[in-house]
Scaffold this active site. Structure first.
Site, mmCIF file in Angstrom:
data_model
loop_
_atom_site.group_PDB
_atom_site.id
_atom_site.type_symbol
_atom_site.label_atom_id
_atom_site.label_comp_id
_atom_site.label_asym_id
_atom_site.label_seq_id
_atom_site.Cartn_x
_atom_site.Cartn_y
_atom_site.Cartn_z
ATOM 1 N N ALA A 96 39.133 44.553 38.004
ATOM 2 C CA ALA A 96 38.652 44.668 36.631
ATOM 3 C C ALA A 96 39.848 45.031 35.763
ATOM 4 O O ALA A 96 40.866 45.528 36.263
ATOM 5 C CB ALA A 96 37.583 45.748 36.549
ATOM 6 N N GLY A 139 37.721 44.744 41.744
ATOM 7 C CA GLY A 139 36.729 43.757 41.330
ATOM 8 C C GLY A 139 37.064 42.348 41.814
ATOM 9 O O GLY A 139 36.167 41.512 41.971
ATOM 10 N N GLU A 142 35.660 42.216 45.162
ATOM 11 C CA GLU A 142 34.195 42.189 45.013
ATOM 12 C C GLU A 142 33.710 40.810 44.572
ATOM 13 O O GLU A 142 32.672 40.332 45.036
ATOM 14 C CB GLU A 142 33.761 43.263 44.006
ATOM 15 C CG GLU A 142 33.983 44.662 44.541
ATOM 16 C CD GLU A 142 33.727 45.742 43.511
ATOM 17 O OE1 GLU A 142 34.336 45.687 42.425
ATOM 18 O OE2 GLU A 142 32.928 46.647 43.782
ATOM 19 N N GLU A 162 40.029 51.323 44.069
ATOM 20 C CA GLU A 162 39.457 52.087 42.947
ATOM 21 C C GLU A 162 39.633 53.588 43.105
ATOM 22 O O GLU A 162 39.789 54.310 42.119
ATOM 23 C CB GLU A 162 37.956 51.755 42.799
ATOM 24 C CG GLU A 162 37.668 50.370 42.256
ATOM 25 C CD GLU A 162 37.564 49.304 43.330
ATOM 26 O OE1 GLU A 162 38.059 49.524 44.467
ATOM 27 O OE2 GLU A 162 36.996 48.242 43.036
HETATM 28 N N1 DAK Z 1 44.044 45.302 34.903
HETATM 29 C C1 DAK Z 1 44.844 45.055 33.836
HETATM 30 N N2 DAK Z 1 46.093 44.548 33.938
HETATM 31 C C2 DAK Z 1 46.547 44.306 35.175
HETATM 32 C C3 DAK Z 1 45.772 44.552 36.332
HETATM 33 C C4 DAK Z 1 44.466 45.067 36.162
HETATM 34 N N3 DAK Z 1 43.640 45.275 37.171
HETATM 35 N N4 DAK Z 1 46.522 44.205 37.408
HETATM 36 C C5 DAK Z 1 47.700 43.769 36.933
HETATM 37 N N5 DAK Z 1 47.708 43.825 35.604
HETATM 38 C C6 DAK Z 1 48.799 43.460 34.702
HETATM 39 C C7 DAK Z 1 49.918 44.488 34.733
HETATM 40 O O1 DAK Z 1 49.616 45.568 33.890
HETATM 41 C C8 DAK Z 1 51.078 43.658 34.245
HETATM 42 O O2 DAK Z 1 50.983 43.530 32.853
HETATM 43 P P1 DAK Z 1 52.271 43.795 31.888
HETATM 44 O O3 DAK Z 1 52.740 45.167 32.213
HETATM 45 O O4 DAK Z 1 53.250 42.718 32.316
HETATM 46 O O5 DAK Z 1 51.725 43.620 30.504
HETATM 47 C C9 DAK Z 1 50.818 42.297 34.863
HETATM 48 O O6 DAK Z 1 49.428 42.261 35.161
HETATM 49 C C10 DAK Z 1 51.582 42.060 36.146
HETATM 50 O O7 DAK Z 1 51.304 43.142 37.010
HETATM 51 P P2 DAK Z 1 52.450 43.978 37.765
HETATM 52 O O8 DAK Z 1 53.701 44.015 36.948
HETATM 53 O O9 DAK Z 1 51.830 45.271 38.157
HETATM 54 O O10 DAK Z 1 52.695 43.042 39.040
HETATM 55 P P3 DAK Z 1 53.227 43.498 40.474
HETATM 56 O O11 DAK Z 1 53.472 42.235 41.205
HETATM 57 O O12 DAK Z 1 54.333 44.493 40.350
HETATM 58 O O13 DAK Z 1 51.996 44.276 41.141
HETATM 59 C C11 DAK Z 1 49.653 44.547 41.752
HETATM 60 C C12 DAK Z 1 50.830 43.561 41.451
HETATM 61 C C13 DAK Z 1 48.387 43.750 41.933
HETATM 62 C C14 DAK Z 1 49.969 45.308 43.072
HETATM 63 C C15 DAK Z 1 49.541 45.573 40.587
HETATM 64 O O14 DAK Z 1 49.494 44.853 39.362
HETATM 65 C C16 DAK Z 1 48.320 46.435 40.676
HETATM 66 O O15 DAK Z 1 48.291 47.421 41.444
HETATM 67 N N6 DAK Z 1 47.295 46.138 39.861
HETATM 68 C C17 DAK Z 1 46.109 46.939 39.793
HETATM 69 C C18 DAK Z 1 45.235 46.711 40.998
HETATM 70 C C19 DAK Z 1 43.994 47.580 40.960
HETATM 71 O O16 DAK Z 1 44.071 48.825 40.933
HETATM 72 N N7 DAK Z 1 42.807 46.907 40.908
HETATM 73 C C20 DAK Z 1 41.578 47.633 40.853
HETATM 74 C C21 DAK Z 1 41.170 47.760 39.408
HETATM 75 S S1 DAK Z 1 39.702 48.765 39.248
HETATM 76 C C22 DAK Z 1 32.503 48.868 37.491
HETATM 77 C C23 DAK Z 1 32.513 47.801 38.381
HETATM 78 C C24 DAK Z 1 33.690 47.334 38.921
HETATM 79 C C25 DAK Z 1 34.872 47.943 38.604
HETATM 80 C C26 DAK Z 1 34.884 49.007 37.712
HETATM 81 C C27 DAK Z 1 33.705 49.467 37.161
HETATM 82 N N8 DAK Z 1 31.281 49.422 36.902
HETATM 83 C C28 DAK Z 1 30.046 48.769 37.260
HETATM 84 C C29 DAK Z 1 31.313 50.422 35.910
HETATM 85 C C30 DAK Z 1 36.081 47.456 39.180
HETATM 86 C C31 DAK Z 1 37.172 48.188 39.078
HETATM 87 C C32 DAK Z 1 38.470 47.648 39.478
HETATM 88 O O17 DAK Z 1 38.626 46.530 39.869
#
Ligand code: DAK
Length: 288
Positions: A96, A139, A142, A162
């Site tokens: 997400a 997400g 998921e 998460e």
């Molecule tokens: N959201 C927003 N931007 C993201 C992102 C994300 N999940 N993942 C990557 N980006 C963006 C980065 O911020 C970066 O943007 P700029 O800084 O260039 O503007 C760009 O994509 C490239 O990312 P990186 O520079 O970080 O790239 P790397 O190759 O170094 O790293 C990575 C790749 C995938 C390991 C890293 O980007 C990362 O850790 N991303 C986050 C992964 C993560 O934590 N995903 C889980 C998100 S929480 C809900 C239901 C569902 C959910 C929530 C609530 N309810 C029903 C209430 C779901 C929640 C989630 O999914």
């Protein structure tokens, strides 16, 4: 995403050019979405590609709205039998959109019923094959698990990170991952937020097959084309029976399966499929 897209999702243009299996297809179809590419790489197959590369296909509200519209359109399109859902080689979807979520309060997410639209997007009656290359995190994982078949590229990285953000999976992760790979592994992965590989995902039963990354989408399209060539009523019935059985107890699932099986004898496709077998020829299903 404009409301008009939900109301008139069938806007399409014809285009040319593709690779591999996709090149073999006569027909190529594309619709216009801000965050998706939608093409028709083979007869009966709609390829939906998440296309928000700058954010690694982070699943923003507009992207989910586009996905909802594209899947509703595919479900309603008589020329589509199967959907293949993919991302880029770098990311299926990195979760997400954290930047969209970070300032939300409990009241915000509870009032908006934030992310409820995801499940709605994937409530499509036709089979969906997720072709996962790169990151499928949070997400993104998921979303892949909402598909009916998951294929992975050999470099794919799955995970429910998460917990590291102070939340838990909210779009089915605690439920679908646990059902797919068992409580012990799901508990470890969700509590630590550790990633896991395509090979592990396959060994644990989350992923049906692993392919070299560059071949993944073509392989998914091949499988989709094969399924799209079957009688569509039987395909829908098989998907529904498997998924319903997972929601209810086995006894109820078996009753549902038997009734559904019986009902298929009312179809022309059952007559054609069995006649073709007896006459040693290929069936010509009419989806009727
Ligand atoms: N959201 C927003 N931007 C993201 C992102 C994300 N999940 N993942 C990557 N980006 C963006 C980065 O911020 C970066 O943007 P700029 O800084 O260039 O503007 C760009 O994509 C490239 O990312 P990186 O520079 O970080 O790239 P790397 O190759 O170094 O790293 C990575 C790749 C995938 C390991 C890293 O980007 C990362 O850790 N991303 C986050 C992964 C993560 O934590 N995903 C889980 C998100 S929480 C809900 C239901 C569902 C959910 C929530 C609530 N309810 C029903 C209430 C779901 C929640 C989630 O999914």
């Amino acid at each position: 995403m404009a409301l008009t897209r939900l109301l008139a999702p069938g806007r399409a243009t014809l285009a040319r050019g593709a690779v591999g299996v996709r090149a073999a297809a006569q027909l190529r179809f594309s619709s216009t979405y801000d965050n998706l590419l939608v093409t028709r790489p083979a007869a009966g197959v709609q390829l939906v590609t998440l296309n928000r590369p700058k954010a690694l296909n982070a699943l923003s509200t507009p992207l989910i709205a586009d996905l909802h519209a594209a899947l509703r359109a595919a479900d309603a399109d008589a020329d589509v039998g199967v959907v293949v859902l993919t991302g880029s080689e770098k990311a299926f979807a990195a979760g997400a959109d954290i930047k969209e979520m970070k300032d939300k309060t409990f009241a915000d997410v509870a009032t908006e019923n934030f992310i409820a639209g995801w499940s709605a997007a994937m409530q499509i009656r036709k089979p969906v094959i997720a072709a996962v290359n790169g990151y499928a995190l949070g997400g993104g994982c998921e979303l892949a698990m909402m598909a009916d078949i998951v294929y992975a590229g050999d470099k794919a990285v799955f995970g429910q990170p998460e917990i590291k953000l102070g939340i838990i999976p909210g779009a089915g992760g605690t439920q679908r991952l646990t059902r797919a790979i068992g409580r012990a592994r799901a508990m470890e992965l969700i509590l630590t937020g550790a990633n896991f590989s395509a090979e592990e995902a396959a060994a644990w039963g989350l992923v049906a097959r692993v392919f070299p990354a560059a071949e993944l989408v073509d392989e998914a399209v091949k499988t989709a084309a094969r399924i799209a060539g079957m009688g569509r009523l039987a395909v829908l019935a098989a998907k529904q029976s498997i998924n319903y059985g997972l929601e209810v107890g086995q006894a109820e699932g078996l009753v549902f399966e038997r009734k559904t099986f019986h009902s298929l004898f009312a179809t022309a496709d059952q007559k054609e499929g069995m006649a073709a077998f007896a006459e040693k020829r290929k069936p010509r299903f009419t989806h009727a």
